[in-house]
Write a protein that holds these residues in place. Structure first.
Motif, short mmCIF file in Angstrom:
data_model
loop_
_atom_site.label_atom_id
_atom_site.label_comp_id
_atom_site.label_asym_id
_atom_site.label_seq_id
_atom_site.Cartn_x
_atom_site.Cartn_y
_atom_site.Cartn_z
N ASP A 1 0.83 -1.21 0.00
CA ASP A 1 0.00 0.00 0.00
C ASP A 1 0.86 1.25 0.00
OD1 ASP A 1 -2.35 -1.39 -0.06
OD2 ASP A 1 -2.66 -1.35 2.11
N ALA A 2 1.95 1.23 0.78
CA ALA A 2 2.83 2.39 0.84
C ALA A 2 3.53 2.63 -0.49
CB ALA A 2 3.85 2.21 1.96
N ILE A 3 3.93 1.53 -1.15
CA ILE A 3 4.56 1.68 -2.46
C ILE A 3 3.57 2.29 -3.45
CG2 ILE A 3 5.51 0.42 -4.43
CD1 ILE A 3 6.62 -1.63 -2.40
#
Length: 303
Positions: A276-278
């Motif tokens: 999700d962060a990527i």
């Protein structure tokens, strides 16, 4: 450029770029062993070099296995007493899109280009290390190996691998005084005619006898076989003693040093990255300026 006293082997030297390399090396004074798969082409190439005042011998063999590689080295030593330069030019094409490419299409191209380069370079390296006087390995790559090219999975993979081997062998053979470089040539040949972006210009030049347009020679780096051969002569010479581990492009009026792959953008996350962060940070972070891919189609300047 004086190559007197040097002995070179050129694989795939019966026609096209390979024959151009062989002729340039012979013209500079080197004795040349010409290799190809067709006896008539080998014979004609040897006759041409000798008629031009060069020293030449020929070997008919398909590169790929160790026996063929050792035959080439032995031929150089038997005919001329030593081996100083190897140019791995032999190659074939089996172009096809991924979903239609067969195992045989893939294996045939990788065998000639990648495995052929490996086996010939290994045999040459053994001989050069035994001689103790250094040497030159000149490995022929392609823009397709640097950028990829539509319909050339097998060819692009093999040519990319050749550049990787050049970098590796440059380290391994440094103490022996053997330099290893990859050449990325672009020239009007039968093989480049199969590239749709170049075919119309090559055909037009051959029909009319006129030279390729200036913008094509400069902007695209597409020229004649002779334009490329000068780099081979330089890399075979003592003048190139400090040049190793490089991928060098040449064609037409253009000489270029290709960059080695490196990290272009870096970001950090304490404790590591989640998917999700990527995704959240990709467009404005590491992925903000994605790399291009494929060989750009030639674009003529507006009149």
């Amino acid at each position: 450029m004086d190559l007197q006293g040097k002995v070179a082997v050129v694989t795939g030297g019966g026609r096209g770029l390979g024959l151009g390399y062989a002729r340039a090396l012979a013209a500079a004074g080197a004795a040349v062993v010409v290799n190809d798969v067709a006896p008539d082409m080998v014979g004609a190439a040897v006759d041409a070099l000798r008629s031009e005042g060069g020293r030449a011998a020929g070997v008919v063999a398909a590169v790929g296995d160790s026996a063929a590689a050792e035959e080439l080295v032995d031929a150089a030593v038997d005919a001329f007493g030593r081996l100083d330069v190897l140019v791995t030019n032999a190659g074939i094409l089996r172009d096809c899109v991924l979903w239609k490419m067969t195992d045989d299409d893939f294996d045939a191209v990788v065998r000639v280009h990648l495995r052929g380069t490996f086996t010939c370079a290994r045999a040459a390296a053994v001989r050069m290390r035994e001689q103790g006087t250094g040497g030159r390995l000149v490995l022929i790559s392609s823009p397709a190996g640097q950028r990829g090219n539509f319909g050339q999975t097998n060819y692009a993979a093999a040519k990319a691998g050749i550049v990787a081997m050049a970098r590796t062998w440059a380290m391994e053979l440094a103490r022996a005084g053997v330099t290893v470089n990859a050449v990325v040539p672009v020239a009007a040949t039968g093989m480049t005619r199969t590239i749709p972006a170049f075919a119309p210009f090559i055909d037009a030049a051959e029909r009319t006898g006129a030279p390729l347009p200036r913008w094509l020679r400069r902007d695209e780096g597409l020229g004649t076989v002779e334009d490329v051969a000068a780099l081979i002569t330089f890399l075979a010479s003592d003048a190139s003693a400090g040049v190793t581990g490089q991928a060098i492009g040449i064609g037409g009026d253009r000489l270029a040093l290709w960059a080695h792959p490196k990290e272009k953008a870096v970001a950090f996350a304490d404790g590591g990255w989640s998917a999700d962060a990527i995704a959240a940070g990709w467009r404005d972070g590491v992925g903000a300026e994605p790399e291009t891919y494929g060989i750009p189609a030639p674009t003529a300047p507006e009149a």
